[in-house]
Design an enzyme around this catalytic site. Structure first.
Site, short mmCIF file in Angstrom:
data_model
loop_
_atom_site.label_atom_id
_atom_site.label_comp_id
_atom_site.label_asym_id
_atom_site.label_seq_id
_atom_site.Cartn_x
_atom_site.Cartn_y
_atom_site.Cartn_z
N ARG A 237 3.84 8.16 6.86
CA ARG A 237 4.73 7.00 6.92
C ARG A 237 5.32 6.90 8.32
O ARG A 237 5.59 7.93 8.95
CB ARG A 237 5.88 7.14 5.89
CG ARG A 237 5.46 6.82 4.45
CD ARG A 237 5.10 5.34 4.27
NE ARG A 237 4.72 4.98 2.92
CZ ARG A 237 3.47 4.88 2.47
NH1 ARG A 237 2.45 5.14 3.25
NH2 ARG A 237 3.23 4.50 1.21
N HIS B 249 -2.62 0.40 8.69
CA HIS B 249 -2.30 0.97 7.36
C HIS B 249 -3.51 0.90 6.43
O HIS B 249 -3.47 0.29 5.37
CB HIS B 249 -1.09 0.28 6.73
CG HIS B 249 -0.45 1.13 5.67
ND1 HIS B 249 0.89 1.17 5.43
CD2 HIS B 249 -1.00 2.00 4.76
CE1 HIS B 249 1.16 2.00 4.44
NE2 HIS B 249 0.01 2.52 4.01
#
Ligand code: NDP
Length: 310
Positions: free
Chosen positions: A225, A273
């Protein structure tokens, strides 16, 4: 009585998931309705993407559990209107995808593949990369994904270390745990891979101090993250040569703004991502099995501990 299962994610996801979910639920012999629109008080389970429009769970007065579609739960753990158990996603398809991504990018940096892709200039380069056994790879986060990646990298011969919150034993991996052991886990590592959840305790875990514990010229992979990295410290470490390259899949703001320095930095690879994704067929089976467990009075698998945030 029929159980009502609300799918709360965008339309694209509904189109990808509805058939696998119906097939998986049919195989459980549950009597159910599955759809994207119910009267809230009639909903028993929510299959949930934290990015969906549903943010207030309070009208769902007969809700029994929420089943997150993704592994990361930082978008829902702090939601005070959620009072029922929350399961995160553990899916063999998601895990395989992450192992492939991490292995590919680790090998890219280990072998110095870029040098040849970008070096088609007539120079006969003769340097030979070290063997994997001579590279220390530290994985921060030795959970479902970190452990699977570590096992594969170990099989390729890398000298693998892992760090987690609680003590672990994984064959062939040097395991470190707790705040006291993060520094030794990173000391002189060649490659660091971030597979921690985003919690208050993990934010900025890669910072000006920890980046300089790594071997000079180390590589950073972040498929975890964005907030795990102090971006200012990373950019400084890249500019100083302490870090040779960072391959980043996740960011504090996504999509990463066009003006962000990461896009133009020659030592950064930005990936949108896409390290790994939940796969509809396999994850639908996990969701169906979990609903069946709940209906049978069993505890959900992959239950999130809301106090620790993952
Ligand atoms: P898990 O919950 O299985 O593993 C998390 C690991 O982090 C555990 O080993 C845990 O320790 C460790 N950890 C958590 N907090 C701390 C802490 N304070 N100190 C030390 N260790 C800590 O998660 P997954 O492996 O399934 O997923 C990891 C993350 O990967 C997700 O949270 C998500 O953010 C990211 N992800 C990214 C994707 C992408 O495409 N980029 C796709 C899927 C996931 P312990 O084992 O002791 O509890």
């Amino acid at each position: 009585m029929k159980v009502n299962i609300l799918f709360s994610a965008n339309e694209d996801n509904w189109n990808r998931y509805k058939t696998p979910l119906k097939e998986a639920l049919d195989a459980t012999s549950l009597d159910y309705n599955l759809g994207t629109g119910f009267v809230p008080s009639e909903v028993n389970y929510i299959i949930y993407a934290p990015s969906s429009l549903l943010q207030d769970f309070s009208p769902y007065t007969n809700l029994k559990a929420v089943l997150n579609l993704w592994a990361g739960v930082e978008g829902v753990t702090s939601n005070k209107t959620l009072k029922v158990p929350l399961a995160r996603m553990v899916d063999v398809g998601l895990t395989s995808g992450m192992v492939e991504w991490v292995t590919g990018h680790t090998l890219r940096h280990h072998l110095g593949i870029d040098k040849h892709i970008h070096g088609q200039d007539g120079t006969w380069r003769s340097d030979v990369p070290p063997l994997a056994k001579d590279r220390v790879v530290t994985i921060l986060g030795l959970g479902t994904l970190g452990t699977a990646c570590g096992i594969t990298l170990k099989k390729l011969g890398f000298n693998v270390r892992g760090w987690s919150r609680t003590n672990k034993k994984v064959d062939g991996i040097s395991c470190f745990f707790g705040d006291d052991q993060i520094d030794p886990s990173l000391m002189e590592a060649d490659i660091v891979i971030l597979l921690l959840p985003d919690t208050q305790l993990t934010q900025n875990i890669l910072n000006q101090h920890t980046l300089y514990l790594l071997k000079r010229g180390a590589f950073v992979l972040n498929p975890g993250r964005g907030p795990l990295i102090d971006d200012v410290a990373l950019l400084e470490a890249l500019d100083s040569g302490q870090i040779e390259h960072a391959t980043l899949d996740v960011f504090r703001i996504e999509p990463l703004p066009k003006s962000h320095r990461y896009w133009s930095h020659t030592k950064v690879t930005v990936v949108p991502h896409k390290a790994s994704d939940t796969r509809p067929r396999t994850s639908a089976q996990v969701i169906a099995m979990n609903i069946k467990r709940a209906e049978n009075g069993l505890e959900l698998l992959h239950l999130v501990d809301r106090d620790i945030g993952y």
